[in-house]
Design a protein around this motif. Structure first.
Motif, short mmCIF file in Angstrom:
data_model
loop_
_atom_site.label_atom_id
_atom_site.label_comp_id
_atom_site.label_asym_id
_atom_site.label_seq_id
_atom_site.Cartn_x
_atom_site.Cartn_y
_atom_site.Cartn_z
N MET A 163 23.83 10.99 -24.45
CA MET A 163 25.06 10.25 -24.12
C MET A 163 25.70 10.79 -22.84
O MET A 163 26.29 10.03 -22.08
N THR A 164 25.58 12.10 -22.59
CA THR A 164 26.10 12.67 -21.35
C THR A 164 25.32 12.13 -20.16
O THR A 164 25.90 11.75 -19.13
N LYS A 165 24.00 12.06 -20.28
CA LYS A 165 23.16 11.48 -19.22
C LYS A 165 23.53 10.01 -19.02
O LYS A 165 23.65 9.53 -17.88
N PHE A 166 23.75 9.28 -20.11
CA PHE A 166 24.16 7.88 -20.05
C PHE A 166 25.50 7.75 -19.33
O PHE A 166 25.69 6.87 -18.51
N GLN A 167 26.42 8.69 -19.62
CA GLN A 167 27.72 8.67 -18.94
C GLN A 167 27.53 8.88 -17.44
O GLN A 167 28.11 8.16 -16.63
N ASN A 168 26.73 9.86 -17.07
CA ASN A 168 26.53 10.18 -15.66
C ASN A 168 25.85 9.05 -14.89
O ASN A 168 26.16 8.81 -13.74
N GLU A 169 24.91 8.37 -15.54
CA GLU A 169 24.10 7.37 -14.84
C GLU A 169 24.57 5.92 -15.02
O GLU A 169 24.16 5.06 -14.26
N VAL A 170 25.40 5.66 -16.05
CA VAL A 170 25.78 4.28 -16.32
C VAL A 170 27.30 4.11 -16.41
O VAL A 170 27.89 3.39 -15.60
N THR A 171 27.93 4.75 -17.39
CA THR A 171 29.36 4.47 -17.60
C THR A 171 30.22 4.96 -16.44
O THR A 171 31.25 4.35 -16.15
N GLN A 172 29.82 6.03 -15.78
CA GLN A 172 30.56 6.52 -14.61
C GLN A 172 30.60 5.45 -13.52
O GLN A 172 31.64 5.17 -12.95
N ILE A 173 29.47 4.84 -13.26
CA ILE A 173 29.37 3.84 -12.21
C ILE A 173 30.18 2.59 -12.57
O ILE A 173 31.00 2.11 -11.77
#
Length: 192
Positions: free
Chosen positions: A10-20
Motif C-alpha cells: 500500500m505504501t508503494k501504491f501510495q507513492n506510485e498512484v495515490t500521490q500523483i
C-alpha cells in the motif's frame, strides 16, 4: 490491510498512484502524501447496513468498491467540507460500482447509505501529509448559511440532529453531539 502484511504494498501504491492523483485533484493536501491507513469495510443486508455522516482522519481518502456483484443501495452521500458554511449541505450522492474509486478530502462530510440487498466490500485508503498538516493554518469554523440538508445530518456528531430528524432511543446511544460548534449552527427556520 496494513495489519495483515500489506502495508509495504500500500505504501508503494501510495507513492506510485495515490500521490500523483491526489496532487492533481487536491494540490495543497496532496502535494506530499507520506503515510496512510488502509483498511476494508463490508456492508451486508441484515448486518452492518451503512455508516452515519462523518469525516475521515485523512487528508485525502481513496475509496475503491471491490464487490460483491449484485448489491443494492449502499451509496455514498457527499456533503460539504467541515468548517465551511455549507458543510452539512448535500453536494451529491454516489452509487458505488465494482472496480471504481471515489476520491475526496478527508474533511468532506460523507456517509454510507444503507445497503438493501447483498454485500458491498470496499478498500479504503486514508492518505495523510505531515508536511501539509504542520504547515496549514487552522481555518476558522464558519457559521452555517442555511439549514442542513436532512441527508447530511449526523445522529453521532450533530448537537441539533433532533431538530431535523427523529432521534430514537437506539440512535441516542451513539450521540456525542459537538457539531457544529456552539454559535456556528444555522439560526432560523429548519425548513429554509
Amino acid at each position: 490491510v496494513n495489519e495483515i502484511g500489506m502495508e509495504g504494498f500500500m505504501t508503494k501504491f501510495q507513492n506510485e498512484v495515490t500521490q500523483i492523483i491526489g496532487s492533481m485533484l487536491f494540490p495543497e493536501e496532496g502535494q506530499w502524501l507520506d503515510h496512510h491507513h488502509s483498511f476494508s469495510v463490508r456492508y451486508k443486508a441484515g448486518e452492518d447496513l451503512g455508516l452515519d455522516m462523518h469525516t475521515d482522519d485523512s487528508d485525502i481518502t481513496f475509496n475503491v468498491c471491490l464487490g460483491q456483484p449484485g448489491f443494492k443501495g449502499a451509496g455514498l452521500t457527499i456533503c460539504g467540507v467541515m468548517g465551511q458554511p455549507d458543510h452539512r449541505r448535500l453536494k451529491f450522492q454516489y452509487q458505488h460500482v465494482i472496480g471504481r474509486c471515489i476520491v475526496h478530502l478527508g474533511r468532506q462530510r460523507h456517509g454510507a447509505d444503507d445497503i438493501t440487498d447483498g454485500t458491498r466490500i470496499n478498500l479504503i485508503m486514508w492518505n495523510k501529509s505531515v508536511a501539509w498538516r504542520k504547515g496549514k493554518p487552522q481555518p476558522p469554523y464558519l457559521r452555517e448559511e442555511s439549514a442542513p440538508s436532512v441527508e447530511c445530518v449526523s445522529y453521532t456528531h450533530d448537537r441539533d440532529y433532533g431538530k431535523y430528524k427523529t432521534m430514537t432511543p437506539k440512535l441516542r446511544r451513539f450521540a456525542k453531539g459537538w457539531c457544529p460548534p456552539a454559535g456556528k449552527e444555522f439560526i432560523g427556520n429548519p425548513q429554509s
